[in-house]
Design an enzyme around this catalytic site. Sequence first.
Site, mmCIF file in Angstrom:
data_model
loop_
_atom_site.group_PDB
_atom_site.id
_atom_site.type_symbol
_atom_site.label_atom_id
_atom_site.label_comp_id
_atom_site.label_asym_id
_atom_site.label_seq_id
_atom_site.Cartn_x
_atom_site.Cartn_y
_atom_site.Cartn_z
ATOM 1 N N SER A 1 76.493 102.845 37.142
ATOM 2 C CA SER A 1 77.382 101.921 36.451
ATOM 3 C C SER A 1 77.009 100.520 36.869
ATOM 4 O O SER A 1 76.406 100.299 37.923
ATOM 5 C CB SER A 1 78.832 102.196 36.816
ATOM 6 N N LYS A 2 77.381 99.584 36.009
ATOM 7 C CA LYS A 2 76.946 98.203 36.242
ATOM 8 C C LYS A 2 77.550 97.615 37.506
ATOM 9 O O LYS A 2 77.106 96.601 38.000
ATOM 10 C CB LYS A 2 77.232 97.340 35.029
ATOM 11 N N ARG A 3 78.578 98.251 38.049
ATOM 12 C CA ARG A 3 79.159 97.746 39.291
ATOM 13 C C ARG A 3 78.196 97.912 40.461
ATOM 14 O O ARG A 3 78.200 97.128 41.397
ATOM 15 C CB ARG A 3 80.460 98.479 39.611
ATOM 16 N N LYS A 4 77.413 98.970 40.413
ATOM 17 C CA LYS A 4 76.528 99.230 41.559
ATOM 18 C C LYS A 4 75.085 98.805 41.309
ATOM 19 O O LYS A 4 74.366 98.485 42.226
ATOM 20 C CB LYS A 4 76.548 100.725 41.883
ATOM 21 N N ASN A 5 74.645 98.870 40.087
ATOM 22 C CA ASN A 5 73.236 98.651 39.765
ATOM 23 C C ASN A 5 73.131 97.956 38.425
ATOM 24 O O ASN A 5 73.991 98.143 37.589
ATOM 25 C CB ASN A 5 72.551 100.018 39.561
#
Length: 502
Positions: A269-273
């Site tokens: 997910s864009k939160r992590k990567n």
Amino acid sequence: MADRPVVVRIAPSPTGDPHVGTAYIALFNYAFAKQRGGKFILRIEDTDRTRSTKASEDMILASLRWLGFSWDEGPDVGGPNASYRQSERLDIYRHHVDTLVARGEAYWCTCAAERLDGVRKEQMARKENPGYDGRCRFRDPAEIKAERERGVAAVVRLKVPRGGDDPKKGNDGKAEPVKVRFTDLLRGELEFDTREIDDQVLLKSDGFPTYHLANIVDDHLMGVTHVMRGEEWISSTPKHVLLYQAYGWQAPAFAHLPLLRNADKSKVSKRKNPVSLSWFKEAGYFPDAMINFLGMMAFTFEDGREIFTLADFVQGFKLERVVLGGPVFDLKKLLWLNGRYLREQRSDEELVGYLQERLFSADYLKRVVSVVKERFEKSEDLIEYAPYFFTGTVSPAPEDLLVKSRSKKESMAIWEALAEKVDTQQDFSGPRVEELLNAFLAEKGLSAKELFMPLRWLVTGKKATPPLHDTMAVLGRERVRTRIRAGLAALHVLQEKPQPTT
Ligand code: GLU
């Protein structure tokens, strides 16, 4: 089905940035179709009216083309089953819903949202699975019709076959629970109990179909023989199988590919990567390295080779060699692979062209110069004064990223909220960024002084820069959001100084 030519599709929803997951699913579908001389269709599933945008559709198509894909039918190339945009096929869905109601396989439902809420709360209190209680399924259709004619909002629901101890939702007279079965080409036979399946809404009150209805009507009409999609859709498949049964159509074969994972096994997910294909393109990754990397997710060649092209993948791909364990979307591996492509697959001339295009294009330098020209005297001063225009990351001291008089936690919440805003701001020109920042100040009750100082550190790693909004516009959305996310990670590990006691 065995002798029908293979037809596969990808069906992205244009609700944001083009996702790496879309490219990964595209790759497996594309290879499967091409090696069998079949067809690869691109269909845009834009039935979510509030979240779908044309800008997102355009970015998805452009990113897939950048990676080297082409499709036999799609919104931009047309085809015998046009339109390939679901929002332009509403009449088709309406016709098919009417057919299903006429066949007694679906029904109109006028239950209001408040009633459904009440039902859900009671079910939860009784520790039951929440779901529609089937009220309109048993009412006199003439009564419901009269309500609709009076203008009461209505949806159409699928009459999911009921049995066993499922009386509240309408036992169809069968003593045993009803099972839905299908074969997943990668997982074998899967079985679901219809007590777990709600009477699905097929047509919403605004006349738009739901995902389930539009998806299966289109797959059927477009002659899709194999549905290969991410495993997050497995729980939707029994609903689709029930719909195929209700229409009396043959269902396609299904294969659910494992989801891409972070190293900690959570879903990417864009939160992590970074997960946006636009980001990878902006950051200077090569499309062939990206394809190679995505092909390594869930698949290995028999001869163990690690470097391969799209054409190699089309030739060597075998569905039975798909590995189901969650493939790790490992950015270090991608970087390593990109480095190999850079050294082994590109001539020096090509690399010069690549650097010119990415970092030193006339267009980009013009934009840089337009914001810094007041502030440098000779050529080399430019790089010294504004290195942040030429680097991927910057390294401010984490303490400089604290918003004045706010705690670490509050500062992080502010950057998190700003990242969300930047994520959805497609037009990243100077004036738009200025508007975004001003609106953000107002929303958070912050002064320009309070926010802009740490923000400047965050996006440039410097204390002094040209006007912030112009600087951010030149940096571009992808770089800005990468730097906000990197700043958040740096703050995350920052030990907060204890507040001085007075
Ligand atoms: N629109 C769905 C998506 O966004 C399609 C899922 C499917 O392939 O059925 O991925």
